[in-house]
Design an enzyme around this catalytic site. Structure first.
Site, PDB file in Angstrom:
ATOM      1  N   CYS A 104      52.446  27.867  -5.932  1.00  8.34           N
ATOM      2  CA  CYS A 104      52.827  27.217  -4.680  1.00  8.34           C
ATOM      3  C   CYS A 104      51.570  27.162  -3.826  1.00  8.34           C
ATOM      4  CB  CYS A 104      53.918  28.046  -4.003  1.00  8.34           C
ATOM      5  SG  CYS A 104      54.377  27.405  -2.383  1.00  8.34           S
ATOM      6  N   CYS A 111      50.703  23.907  10.582  1.00 11.74           N
ATOM      7  CA  CYS A 111      51.551  22.734  10.342  1.00 11.74           C
ATOM      8  C   CYS A 111      51.969  22.144  11.680  1.00 11.74           C
ATOM      9  CB  CYS A 111      52.791  23.149   9.546  1.00 11.74           C
ATOM     10  SG  CYS A 111      53.838  21.748   9.095  1.00 11.74           S
ATOM     11  N   CYS A 115      59.100  22.891  12.480  1.00 13.94           N
ATOM     12  CA  CYS A 115      60.420  23.387  12.059  1.00 13.94           C
ATOM     13  C   CYS A 115      60.632  24.764  12.688  1.00 13.94           C
ATOM     14  CB  CYS A 115      60.515  23.468  10.539  1.00 13.94           C
ATOM     15  SG  CYS A 115      60.224  21.864   9.748  1.00 13.94           S
ATOM     16  N   CYS A 118      60.365  28.200  10.651  1.00 13.67           N
ATOM     17  CA  CYS A 118      59.276  28.361   9.675  1.00 13.67           C
ATOM     18  C   CYS A 118      58.076  29.041  10.327  1.00 13.67           C
ATOM     19  CB  CYS A 118      58.879  26.988   9.138  1.00 13.67           C
ATOM     20  SG  CYS A 118      57.465  27.024   8.027  1.00 13.67           S
ATOM     21  N   GLY A 160      51.783  23.779   5.657  1.00 17.64           N
ATOM     22  CA  GLY A 160      51.398  22.405   5.973  1.00 17.64           C
ATOM     23  C   GLY A 160      52.384  21.362   5.504  1.00 17.64           C
ATOM     24  N   GLU A 161      52.164  20.135   5.976  1.00 19.86           N
ATOM     25  CA  GLU A 161      52.982  18.996   5.559  1.00 19.86           C
ATOM     26  C   GLU A 161      52.126  18.149   4.604  1.00 19.86           C
ATOM     27  OE1 GLU A 161      55.999  17.761   5.455  1.00 19.86           O
ATOM     28  OE2 GLU A 161      55.112  16.003   4.517  1.00 19.86           O
ATOM     29  N   SER A 192      56.657  18.694  -1.631  1.00 17.34           N
ATOM     30  CA  SER A 192      57.787  18.923  -0.723  1.00 17.34           C
ATOM     31  C   SER A 192      57.434  18.395   0.656  1.00 17.34           C
ATOM     32  CB  SER A 192      58.080  20.418  -0.653  1.00 17.34           C
ATOM     33  OG  SER A 192      59.103  20.678   0.275  1.00 17.34           O
ATOM     34  N   SER A 215      62.869  18.110   2.524  1.00 16.10           N
ATOM     35  CA  SER A 215      63.490  19.230   3.241  1.00 16.10           C
ATOM     36  C   SER A 215      64.435  18.679   4.293  1.00 16.10           C
ATOM     37  CB  SER A 215      62.399  20.064   3.917  1.00 16.10           C
ATOM     38  OG  SER A 215      61.560  20.615   2.929  1.00 16.10           O
ATOM     39  N   LEU A 216      65.734  18.791   4.049  1.00 12.99           N
ATOM     40  CA  LEU A 216      66.720  18.150   4.914  1.00 12.99           C
ATOM     41  C   LEU A 216      67.230  19.118   5.995  1.00 12.99           C
ATOM     42  CD1 LEU A 216      67.798  15.284   4.931  1.00 12.99           C
ATOM     43  CD2 LEU A 216      69.701  16.050   3.489  1.00 12.99           C
ATOM     44  N   CYS A 334      56.301  30.733   3.023  1.00 14.94           N
ATOM     45  CA  CYS A 334      55.061  30.155   3.540  1.00 14.94           C
ATOM     46  C   CYS A 334      54.753  30.588   4.966  1.00 14.94           C
ATOM     47  CB  CYS A 334      55.132  28.641   3.464  1.00 14.94           C
ATOM     48  SG  CYS A 334      56.626  27.952   4.166  1.00 14.94           S
TER      49      CYS A 334
HETATM   50  N1  SAH Z   1      56.200  20.749   5.068  1.00 19.32           N
HETATM   51  C1  SAH Z   1      56.799  20.670   3.775  1.00 19.32           C
HETATM   52  C2  SAH Z   1      56.317  21.706   2.783  1.00 19.32           C
HETATM   53  C3  SAH Z   1      56.129  23.125   3.241  1.00 19.32           C
HETATM   54  S1  SAH Z   1      57.589  24.074   3.613  1.00 19.32           S
HETATM   55  C4  SAH Z   1      58.319  20.671   3.895  1.00 19.32           C
HETATM   56  O1  SAH Z   1      58.824  20.723   5.013  1.00 19.32           O
HETATM   57  O2  SAH Z   1      58.989  20.548   2.876  1.00 19.32           O
HETATM   58  C5  SAH Z   1      58.365  24.304   2.054  1.00 19.32           C
HETATM   59  C6  SAH Z   1      59.841  24.637   2.171  1.00 19.32           C
HETATM   60  O3  SAH Z   1      60.035  25.971   2.647  1.00 19.32           O
HETATM   61  C7  SAH Z   1      60.588  23.723   3.126  1.00 19.32           C
HETATM   62  O4  SAH Z   1      61.809  23.320   2.572  1.00 19.32           O
HETATM   63  C8  SAH Z   1      60.788  24.633   4.308  1.00 19.32           C
HETATM   64  O5  SAH Z   1      61.827  24.204   5.130  1.00 19.32           O
HETATM   65  C9  SAH Z   1      61.053  25.968   3.636  1.00 19.32           C
HETATM   66  N2  SAH Z   1      60.934  27.130   4.514  1.00 19.32           N
HETATM   67  C10 SAH Z   1      60.098  27.296   5.557  1.00 19.32           C
HETATM   68  N3  SAH Z   1      60.281  28.503   6.130  1.00 19.32           N
HETATM   69  C11 SAH Z   1      61.260  29.118   5.433  1.00 19.32           C
HETATM   70  C12 SAH Z   1      61.902  30.396   5.539  1.00 19.32           C
HETATM   71  N4  SAH Z   1      61.565  31.262   6.484  1.00 19.32           N
HETATM   72  N5  SAH Z   1      62.884  30.686   4.653  1.00 19.32           N
HETATM   73  C13 SAH Z   1      63.221  29.808   3.681  1.00 19.32           C
HETATM   74  N6  SAH Z   1      62.631  28.603   3.516  1.00 19.32           N
HETATM   75  C14 SAH Z   1      61.680  28.248   4.396  1.00 19.32           C
END
Ligand code: SAH
Length: 350
Positions: A104, A111, A115, A118, A160-161, A192, A215-216, A334
């Site tokens: 990963c 980022c 979110c 996160c 990151g995105e 992702s 990521s929905l 992450c």
């Molecule tokens: N920015 C991208 C990729 C990085 S995050 C994205 O949003 O997909 C990768 C995944 O981890 C995303 O689905 C994100 O929502 C999830 N994620 C982030 N923090 C988390 C946490 N504390 N617990 C579980 N999943 C988490």
């Protein structure tokens, strides 16, 4: 600073070999050492003339990052905290699952998506990673494997995105999927995204056919705007439409990710709405129980809430996977390790 050999690989190396009147096979030989034979420096490239090794050393750098922490969990998960040349820090993870060796990797320092649950985005984005920095993560993690094991899968789900840094990410993934590179087929590489429609279209048009995960986290815009602030300018419908176009052009089944947050998005009504918007699409829904982040007010749902949520989706015929959490004890989600480092200021190189 010397140029990073991986930033413009193999062009810059080819050019350098040419201008030094070296035979073409030298560049290939060096590439094999770097990407497949896991060389840690030019001096260990034992079938190159000694003076060539020194010249390469003067010309290029292989490692622009240093390992600040190396953590190992009992389930085989290993995590590296890397420090970049400018002091920024990123994380990358090796996951062992049966015969799979999945890594990963991060695409940015921090980022910008914001979110709310996160750890990566709590301090905003610092900068994009270079191609070399992205590939370095792959090589550093590959070096953790015994020589008879190979990396099998890549997920770009670290900090990151990724779709905000496609210009560097795609050339890095191209090298990962190149048989002369890491030889990991595009089908085993997942990007992702938070869901940026224009970038999803670009990805579809560039026809590399990587696997896409969106990521929905919410099935209606009111809730999604709260959890994923960047959604305010986009909206779920536009994301689904872009995801459909990606599916049509790539033929790859899409994954949707849904992090379950207790009493926020985990009700059976949430599950029913989610089933409704995914119905009729060829998708895999990946439901991930929240991995708690220090200082944030969210919690992992109870086992019963998870079961009930799952049942609604199963009854609706949604293709579903509940992702096991791996590496909890080493802050493998992450952005978590970097944050804990920031808090305690402890650095212990391994
Ligand atoms: N920015 C991208 C990729 C990085 S995050 C994205 O949003 O997909 C990768 C995944 O981890 C995303 O689905 C994100 O929502 C999830 N994620 C982030 N923090 C988390 C946490 N504390 N617990 C579980 N999943 C988490």
């Amino acid at each position: 600073m010397k140029p990073h050999i991986l930033d413009e690989f193999p062009q810059s190396l080819n050019q350098w070999c040419q201008s030094n009147s070296l035979p073409a096979y030298r560049a290939q030989q060096i590439g094999r050492w770097l990407l497949q034979r896991r060389a840690i420096d030019f001096q260990s490239m034992s079938d190159l003339p000694k003076n060539l090794r020194s010249e390469l050393e003067n010309e290029f750098q292989i490692w622009s990052t240093s390992i600040v922490r190396h953590l190992q969990a009992e389930d085989g998960t290993e995590k590296l905290l890397l420090q970049l040349h400018d002091g920024g820090r990123i994380e990358c993870v090796l996951l062992r699952d049966g015969i799979r060796r999945t890594i990963c990797i991060s695409s940015q320092v921090g980022c910008a998506m914001g979110c709310v649950f996160c750890a990566s985005g709590l301090d905003g984005v610092d900068r994009n990673l270079s191609r070399g920095e992205i590939i370095e993560q792959m090589l550093r993690l590959q070096q953790l494997l015994p020589t008879d094991e190979r990396l099998s899968h890549i997920v770009v789900m670290g900090m990151g995105e990724p779709l905000a840094n496609l210009d560097r990410l795609l050339p890095a993934l191209d090298l990962a999927s190149d048989p002369q590179g890491l030889g990991i087929s595009g089908r085993r590489i997942t990007i992702s995204t938070v869901g940026l429609p224009e970038a999803i279209d670009r990805l579809a048009n560039e026809s590399r056919h990587f696997h896409l995960a969106v990521s929905l986290h919410a099935a209606n815009d009111t809730l999604r705007n709260r959890l994923v602030p960047v959604n305010k300018n986009i909206g779920i419908q536009k994301i689904l439409a872009a995801a459909d176009r990606y599916f049509e052009s790539s033929g790859r089944r899409l994954t949707f990710e849904y992090v379950l947050l207790a009493d926020v998005n985990d009700s059976t009504d949430d599950a029913a709405r989610l089933a409704q918007i995914l119905a009729g699409r060829t998708v895999l829904l990946n439901v991930i129980p929240y991995n708690p982040v220090a200082g944030l007010p969210y919690q992992t749902p109870s086992a019963k809430a998870i079961r009930d949520f799952k049942k609604v989706l199963e009854d609706a015929g949604i293709n579903l996977q509940f992702r096991q959490r791996k590496g909890d004890k080493i802050n493998a989600a992450c952005g978590q390790l970097r944050r804990s480092e920031v808090t305690v200021h402890s650095i212990s190189p391994t």
